[in-house]
Design an enzyme around this catalytic site. Structure first.
Site, PDB file in Angstrom:
ATOM      1  N   HIS A   1      -0.996 -22.404 -11.164  1.00 20.00           N
ATOM      2  CA  HIS A   1       0.151 -23.293 -11.333  1.00 20.00           C
ATOM      3  C   HIS A   1      -0.293 -24.711 -11.687  1.00 20.00           C
ATOM      4  O   HIS A   1       0.455 -25.661 -11.519  1.00 20.00           O
ATOM      5  CB  HIS A   1       1.004 -23.280 -10.058  1.00 20.00           C
ATOM      6  CG  HIS A   1       1.471 -21.891  -9.726  1.00 20.00           C
ATOM      7  ND1 HIS A   1       2.670 -21.385 -10.167  1.00 20.00           N
ATOM      8  CD2 HIS A   1       0.839 -20.882  -9.065  1.00 20.00           C
ATOM      9  CE1 HIS A   1       2.782 -20.125  -9.754  1.00 20.00           C
ATOM     10  NE2 HIS A   1       1.683 -19.803  -9.095  1.00 20.00           N
TER      11      HIS A   1
ATOM     12  N   LYS B   1     -29.545 -41.505  -5.306  1.00 18.73           N
ATOM     13  CA  LYS B   1     -29.943 -41.726  -3.907  1.00 18.73           C
ATOM     14  C   LYS B   1     -30.776 -43.004  -3.815  1.00 18.73           C
ATOM     15  O   LYS B   1     -30.601 -43.817  -2.908  1.00 18.73           O
ATOM     16  CB  LYS B   1     -30.808 -40.551  -3.403  1.00 18.73           C
ATOM     17  CG  LYS B   1     -30.061 -39.259  -3.085  1.00 18.73           C
ATOM     18  CD  LYS B   1     -31.034 -38.254  -2.451  1.00 18.73           C
ATOM     19  CE  LYS B   1     -30.410 -36.921  -2.111  1.00 18.73           C
ATOM     20  NZ  LYS B   1     -31.311 -35.963  -1.475  1.00 18.73           N
TER      21      LYS B   1
ATOM     22  N   GLU C   1     -26.469 -28.795 -10.827  1.00 15.08           N
ATOM     23  CA  GLU C   1     -27.700 -29.520 -10.493  1.00 15.08           C
ATOM     24  C   GLU C   1     -28.934 -28.816 -11.061  1.00 15.08           C
ATOM     25  O   GLU C   1     -29.958 -29.446 -11.299  1.00 15.08           O
ATOM     26  CB  GLU C   1     -27.802 -29.640  -8.957  1.00 15.08           C
ATOM     27  CG  GLU C   1     -28.592 -30.856  -8.497  1.00 15.08           C
ATOM     28  CD  GLU C   1     -28.513 -31.080  -6.988  1.00 15.08           C
ATOM     29  OE1 GLU C   1     -27.613 -30.531  -6.318  1.00 15.08           O
ATOM     30  OE2 GLU C   1     -29.362 -31.813  -6.474  1.00 15.08           O
TER      31      GLU C   1
HETATM   32  O1  PA5 Z   1     -30.325 -29.120  -4.175  1.00 17.77           O
HETATM   33  C1  PA5 Z   1     -30.736 -30.207  -3.811  1.00 17.77           C
HETATM   34  O2  PA5 Z   1     -31.941 -30.500  -3.828  1.00 17.77           O
HETATM   35  C2  PA5 Z   1     -29.799 -31.267  -3.265  1.00 17.77           C
HETATM   36  O3  PA5 Z   1     -28.460 -30.955  -3.472  1.00 17.77           O
HETATM   37  C3  PA5 Z   1     -30.041 -31.450  -1.775  1.00 17.77           C
HETATM   38  O4  PA5 Z   1     -29.769 -30.265  -1.100  1.00 17.77           O
HETATM   39  C4  PA5 Z   1     -29.195 -32.583  -1.199  1.00 17.77           C
HETATM   40  O5  PA5 Z   1     -29.376 -33.756  -1.932  1.00 17.77           O
HETATM   41  C5  PA5 Z   1     -29.567 -32.839   0.259  1.00 17.77           C
HETATM   42  O6  PA5 Z   1     -30.931 -33.093   0.367  1.00 17.77           O
HETATM   43  P1  PA5 Z   1     -31.686 -32.999   1.733  1.00 17.77           P
HETATM   44  O7  PA5 Z   1     -31.669 -31.600   2.186  1.00 17.77           O
HETATM   45  O8  PA5 Z   1     -33.069 -33.479   1.448  1.00 17.77           O
HETATM   46  O9  PA5 Z   1     -30.964 -33.898   2.685  1.00 17.77           O
END
Ligand code: PA5
Length: 459
Positions: A312, A425, A286
């Site tokens: 494996h 989202k 990410e």
């Molecule tokens: O790193 C990030 O920004 C995302 O992976 C969020 O942690 C994830 O989408 C969850 O978001 P939130 O904490 O707003 O619910």
């Protein structure tokens, strides 16, 4: 406390990828990135977390104040709001151990919902008695659909059983001011902790996001911070040649851009540490997978694997498949003592195992894997932690966070945004008819309309 073995990436006589050994020219870029991290700035609040004792003390005080009757903790959240505390918890409590340690009255069982799968959410929440459960709801934005729906289901069940006192069984961890979860906390009178606004989800494990569940489990949140602090100078101040975070980032980056090794395998040799693989996959993917400023998209593909089990399965591909892999092994020094009994020694497949500690077996398997990769020309590095305590986890997380930030700078991307995740989202919100997402609804409908039933085969 940690060690990083670079032999199969940097030792000329063992590592064939010459391009990966030329790290010195990256020194200046790494120095600039480190100076930038130390200076702080937008979304760099995570850099200061190892130096703050207050949030861990607050989390510990909260855990001490919990009634003894609360035996279970449901952690509601997803992505960066779940993977970190899950990794800390399972490092301390083995995923296959389902009961609290005997005699440890403060230890509670944590259950991570971590998805919107009705099977998971339903079976975890139905299996918990609200009267003996604490629900920790974590979402920085306060609006993530998975977490919001987990909360609504948990709240309906808890308030049906507990009435008004349901609020005492909930704690919300979210932005200090923004978002609907913050608003709801005020309305319901639920206890809250804040995620600092300048700390992004996947960099938040050392904030209340990781500290509060750790404390609620009966573990020491201060140890998580102390562990991170112990490696902070090595990761933030040392020049490239002596800096484990910078070396990991630079070697991984060169593996990709010089050697075409853009599949970065993170292979854990401890089931307690396997969830760190999922945490790493998130932060690496990410943070790094996105367009470079004014350039083509960048981003290695992280793949988490579990040794020795995946020897494996995946190992065949790693050794003889396309030469596009670079491997990071994660190992642990101290392990439980389990010895193979001396039985049926006349049979060659059993005799050589007589009296062997299983720790020696799994260690030989990791070393054998690294060797077979090296023989096939696949470079690897090995990161080793002393144990799986919160202190070691804090050190490991901070090292990998700094490595991610440095890799972002070497790739020329902003490691702190995630427009790709947000788009998904928003489209889901459009599909579900959420107010304010009409444009996304139209776009989702447009895509749906272009789908053809002829391409769906039912059988
Ligand atoms: O790193 C990030 O920004 C995302 O992976 C969020 O942690 C994830 O989408 C969850 O978001 P939130 O904490 O707003 O619910």
């Amino acid at each position: 406390m940690l060690s990083l073995d670079l032999n199969y990436a940097m030792n000329e006589s063992l590592a064939p990828c010459a391009g990966m050994r030329e790290i010195a020219p990256l020194g200046e870029r790494v120095d600039r990135c480190l100076a930038d991290l130390r200076a702080g700035g937008p979304l760099k609040g995570w850099v200061g977390l190892p130096f703050e004792d207050g949030p861990a003390a607050e989390a510990a005080a909260f855990a001490r104040s919990l009634p003894e009757g609360l035996r279970d903790v449901a952690v509601l959240g997803i992505g960066g709001s779940s993977l970190g505390p899950l990794a800390v918890y399972h490092a301390a409590r083995h995923p296959h151990v389902l009961r609290p340690a005997p005699g440890d009255e403060r230890s509670r069982l944590l259950h991570f919902l971590d998805n919107s799968d009705p099977d998971t959410v339903g079976s975890i929440l139905e299996g918990l008695d609200p009267a003996t459960t604490l629900y920790i709801v974590i979402t920085k934005s306060g609006s993530t659909a998975e977490t919001a729906s987990q909360l609504l289901i948990a709240w309906a069940r808890a308030s049906e059983v507990l009435g008004e006192s349901a609020r005492d069984h909930f704690v919300f961890i979210t932005d200090p001011e923004r978002g609907d979860l913050r608003a709801l906390a005020g309305r319901l009178g639920v206890r809250t902790f804040s995620v600092p606004p300048d700390v992004g989800g996947r960099f938040s494990v050392l904030s209340p996001v990781g500290l509060v569940p750790t404390a609620a489990a009966g573990l020491d949140p201060a140890a998580l911070i102390a562990g991170a602090r112990r490696v902070a100078a090595a990761c933030l101040d040392a020049p490239l040649a002596d800096n484990p975070a910078a070396l990991l980032a630079a070697i991984a980056h060169l593996a990709d851009v010089r050697e075409g090794r853009n599949v970065h395998v993170f292979m854990t040799y401890s089931d307690r540490l396997a969830p760190v693989g999922a945490w790493f996959r998130q932060i690496w993917a990410e943070s790094l997978g996105k367009p470079r400023a004014g350039g083509p998209p960048a981003g290695p593909t992280p793949l988490d694997a579990r040794g020795a089990t995946d020897q494996h399965s995946l190992l065949q591909l790693l050794v003889q498949g396309p030469p596009d892999k670079f491997v990071v092994f994660l190992d642990v020094r101290s392990r439980r003592e389990v010895t193979v009994p001396a039985l049926f020694e006349d049979l060659p497949s059993f005799g050589y195992l007589a009296g062997l500690p299983l720790a020696t077996l799994i260690d030989a398997e990791r070393r054998g894997t690294a060797m077979s990769l090296a023989r096939a020309g696949t470079p690897s590095i090995t990161l080793t932690v002393d144990d799986t305590s919160p202190a070691s986890m804090g050190a490991l997380f901070f090292l990998l966070e700094v490595a991610t930030a440095i890799a972002g700078s070497l790739y020329g991307v902003n490691p702190y945004d995630q427009p790709g995740v947000e788009q998904g989202k928003k489209l889901a919100c459009g599909l579900l008819g959420r107010r304010g997402f009409e444009e996304m609804r139209a776009e989702a409908r447009n895509l749906e309309d272009r789908r053809s039933d002829d391409l769906v085969i039912e059988f």
